[in-house]
Design a protein around this motif. Structure first.
Motif, PDB file in Angstrom:
ATOM      1  N   GLN A 170       0.832  -1.210   0.000  1.00 55.99           N
ATOM      2  CA  GLN A 170       0.000   0.000   0.000  1.00 55.99           C
ATOM      3  C   GLN A 170       0.864   1.255   0.000  1.00 55.99           C
ATOM      4  OE1 GLN A 170      -2.501  -0.583   3.416  1.00 55.99           O
ATOM      5  NE2 GLN A 170      -4.005  -1.808   2.295  1.00 55.99           N
ATOM      6  N   ARG A 171       1.927   1.229   0.789  1.00 50.82           N
ATOM      7  CA  ARG A 171       2.807   2.405   0.825  1.00 50.82           C
ATOM      8  C   ARG A 171       3.536   2.606  -0.497  1.00 50.82           C
ATOM      9  NH1 ARG A 171       3.440   4.598   5.811  1.00 50.82           N
ATOM     10  NH2 ARG A 171       2.612   3.417   7.578  1.00 50.82           N
ATOM     11  N   LEU A 172       3.951   1.505  -1.138  1.00 52.04           N
ATOM     12  CA  LEU A 172       4.591   1.627  -2.448  1.00 52.04           C
ATOM     13  C   LEU A 172       3.618   2.174  -3.485  1.00 52.04           C
ATOM     14  CD1 LEU A 172       6.696  -1.674  -2.593  1.00 52.04           C
ATOM     15  CD2 LEU A 172       7.553   0.663  -2.348  1.00 52.04           C
ATOM     16  N   GLN A 173       2.365   1.712  -3.427  1.00 50.51           N
ATOM     17  CA  GLN A 173       1.353   2.222  -4.349  1.00 50.51           C
ATOM     18  C   GLN A 173       1.125   3.714  -4.141  1.00 50.51           C
ATOM     19  OE1 GLN A 173      -2.430   0.313  -3.923  1.00 50.51           O
ATOM     20  NE2 GLN A 173      -3.336   1.292  -5.696  1.00 50.51           N
ATOM     21  N   LEU A 174       1.049   4.136  -2.883  1.00 50.16           N
ATOM     22  CA  LEU A 174       0.856   5.554  -2.589  1.00 50.16           C
ATOM     23  C   LEU A 174       2.059   6.367  -3.047  1.00 50.16           C
ATOM     24  CD1 LEU A 174      -1.037   7.608  -1.261  1.00 50.16           C
ATOM     25  CD2 LEU A 174       0.125   7.162   0.907  1.00 50.16           C
ATOM     26  N   ALA A 175       3.257   5.806  -2.846  1.00 44.30           N
ATOM     27  CA  ALA A 175       4.464   6.511  -3.288  1.00 44.30           C
ATOM     28  C   ALA A 175       4.483   6.657  -4.805  1.00 44.30           C
ATOM     29  CB  ALA A 175       5.703   5.759  -2.805  1.00 44.30           C
ATOM     30  N   SER A 176       4.023   5.636  -5.533  1.00 40.70           N
ATOM     31  CA  SER A 176       3.975   5.713  -6.999  1.00 40.70           C
ATOM     32  C   SER A 176       3.004   6.805  -7.457  1.00 40.70           C
ATOM     33  CB  SER A 176       3.556   4.360  -7.576  1.00 40.70           C
ATOM     34  OG  SER A 176       4.471   3.351  -7.222  1.00 40.70           O
ATOM     35  N   TYR A 178       2.165   9.522  -5.768  1.00 38.64           N
ATOM     36  CA  TYR A 178       2.787  10.816  -5.497  1.00 38.64           C
ATOM     37  C   TYR A 178       3.898  11.125  -6.500  1.00 38.64           C
ATOM     38  CZ  TYR A 178       0.333  11.180  -1.035  1.00 38.64           C
ATOM     39  OH  TYR A 178      -0.627  11.298  -0.070  1.00 38.64           O
ATOM     40  N   LYS A 179       4.674  10.081  -6.857  1.00 41.79           N
ATOM     41  CA  LYS A 179       5.751  10.288  -7.819  1.00 41.79           C
ATOM     42  C   LYS A 179       5.190  10.681  -9.179  1.00 41.79           C
ATOM     43  CE  LYS A 179       9.744   7.986  -9.883  1.00 41.79           C
ATOM     44  NZ  LYS A 179      10.535   6.718  -9.964  1.00 41.79           N
ATOM     45  N   GLY A 180       4.098   9.998  -9.610  1.00 38.86           N
ATOM     46  CA  GLY A 180       3.476  10.346 -10.884  1.00 38.86           C
ATOM     47  C   GLY A 180       2.937  11.767 -10.894  1.00 38.86           C
ATOM     48  N   GLU A 181       2.308  12.175  -9.786  1.00 37.95           N
ATOM     49  CA  GLU A 181       1.799  13.541  -9.704  1.00 37.95           C
ATOM     50  C   GLU A 181       2.938  14.549  -9.768  1.00 37.95           C
ATOM     51  OE1 GLU A 181      -1.239  14.689  -9.694  1.00 37.95           O
ATOM     52  OE2 GLU A 181      -2.158  12.710  -9.850  1.00 37.95           O
ATOM     53  N   ALA A 182       4.049  14.232  -9.103  1.00 41.13           N
ATOM     54  CA  ALA A 182       5.197  15.140  -9.134  1.00 41.13           C
ATOM     55  C   ALA A 182       5.777  15.268 -10.538  1.00 41.13           C
ATOM     56  CB  ALA A 182       6.269  14.658  -8.160  1.00 41.13           C
ATOM     57  N   GLU A 183       5.902  14.117 -11.231  1.00 44.21           N
ATOM     58  CA  GLU A 183       6.412  14.166 -12.606  1.00 44.21           C
ATOM     59  C   GLU A 183       5.462  14.927 -13.522  1.00 44.21           C
ATOM     60  OE1 GLU A 183       7.003  10.140 -13.702  1.00 44.21           O
ATOM     61  OE2 GLU A 183       8.875   9.914 -12.550  1.00 44.21           O
ATOM     62  N   LYS A 184       4.155  14.771 -13.310  1.00 42.18           N
ATOM     63  CA  LYS A 184       3.177  15.507 -14.113  1.00 42.18           C
ATOM     64  C   LYS A 184       3.322  17.004 -13.909  1.00 42.18           C
ATOM     65  CE  LYS A 184      -1.834  16.125 -14.590  1.00 42.18           C
ATOM     66  NZ  LYS A 184      -3.168  15.686 -14.098  1.00 42.18           N
ATOM     67  N   ILE A 185       3.472  17.403 -12.649  1.00 42.76           N
ATOM     68  CA  ILE A 185       3.636  18.833 -12.351  1.00 42.76           C
ATOM     69  C   ILE A 185       4.907  19.371 -12.989  1.00 42.76           C
ATOM     70  CG2 ILE A 185       4.029  20.478 -10.481  1.00 42.76           C
ATOM     71  CD1 ILE A 185       2.203  18.739  -8.745  1.00 42.76           C
TER      72      ILE A 185
END
Length: 288
Positions: A170-176, A178-185
């Protein structure tokens, strides 16, 4: 504890209470301090009890509603009620075993109705239920239950590993996410910056061309006024040809340019002038 100094007296220690019998029958309780006894009348100290708070750890193994075997570690803090010490002395031979039996009974009646996750969240409710049951039972035996602490809940090792794996996933999924949102931004901001840079570059080029056009216009007017008999077209041809040769000179001075092929001849000068003038006029009209 009782310390005997003489045949007819004894001392009861602090935080203790002594049980006095006469001819084998309970007579009274002796509180801390010095007491006199008459052994010739059959009085004697049958024993003593500590009134300090005592602690008992109980480990209970049971099964939850979702069929998970768990071990619960309970800490029971209890003490002898001074006023009812005779009940504690005569009624129970092994109070720890009695307390442990009731803890087993209550825990094994409540926990099987709860899922494992609910047990972790509601462990205080289990402790409260055990406390209420023990208070009712042990009060009749002269004991007071002070506190019950549910110290630990230990599921089976395989279940603990599975729970940790689920939590990690679950934590890895949440981290992914957040990482995708950061890359999108970052991509959006980069695109916005590139668009802004191109816009500013276009504005700069337009202003540069406008400045060149204004400078050429001013030079033509000044030259026409200074030299009589010249037309604006002749002055423009002269300026264009001059700039053309300046450009050729700069190309020749460049260290990376070794050879430049250009048309040359008397008739080509007029063609160059016409081409430069047409290019400048097209650029000027496009800016307008």
């Amino acid at each position: 504890m009782v310390s005997a100094f003489f045949v007819f007296c004894g001392c009861v220690d602090q935080a203790s209470v002594a049980v006095v019998e006469k001819w084998g029958r309970f007579v009274r309780l002796a509180e801390p301090g010095l007491h006199f006894f008459n052994p010739f009348a059959g009085e004697c100290v049958a024993g003593s009890l500590s009134t300090r708070v005592q602690s008992l750890d109980v480990r209970v193994e049971t099964k939850t509603k979702d069929n998970v075997f768990v071990q619960l570690i309970c800490t029971i803090q209890y003490r002898v009620v001074k006023e009812n010490a005779d009940d504690a002395f005569y009624e129970l031979q092994n109070p720890q075993q009695q307390i442990q039996a009731y803890v087993f009974d209550v825990v094994r009646a409540i926990v099987p109705r709860m899922n494992l996750d609910d047990l972790f969240e509601q462990k205080n409710d289990v402790a409260k239920a055990v406390l209420e049951e023990l208070e009712k039972v042990m009060a009749d035996y002269g004991y007071s239950i002070e506190h019950i602490l549910m110290v630990d809940i230990i599921p089976d090792a395989a279940v603990r590993k599975a729970m940790n794996d689920i939590n990690a996933a679950q934590r890895l999924q949440l981290a992914s996410v957040y990482k995708g949102e950061a890359e999108k931004i970052l991509m959006v901001k980069k695109a916005e910056a590139e668009a802004e840079a191109k816009y500013l570059s276009g504005v700069g080029i337009a202003k540069q061309r406008q400045a060149i056009t204004d400078g050429l216009r001013e030079n033509i007017l000044n030259f026409s006024h200074s030299v009589s008999g010249t037309s604006a077209k002749e002055v423009m041809d002269l300026i264009m040809v001059t700039q053309y040769f300046d450009t050729i000179k700069e190309l020749g001075d460049g260290s990376k340019n070794t050879t430049v092929f250009i048309p040359h001849g008397p008739g080509h000068v007029k063609d160059i002038s016409n081409q430069i003038r047409d290019g400048m006029m097209q650029a000027s009209s496009s800016n307008v």
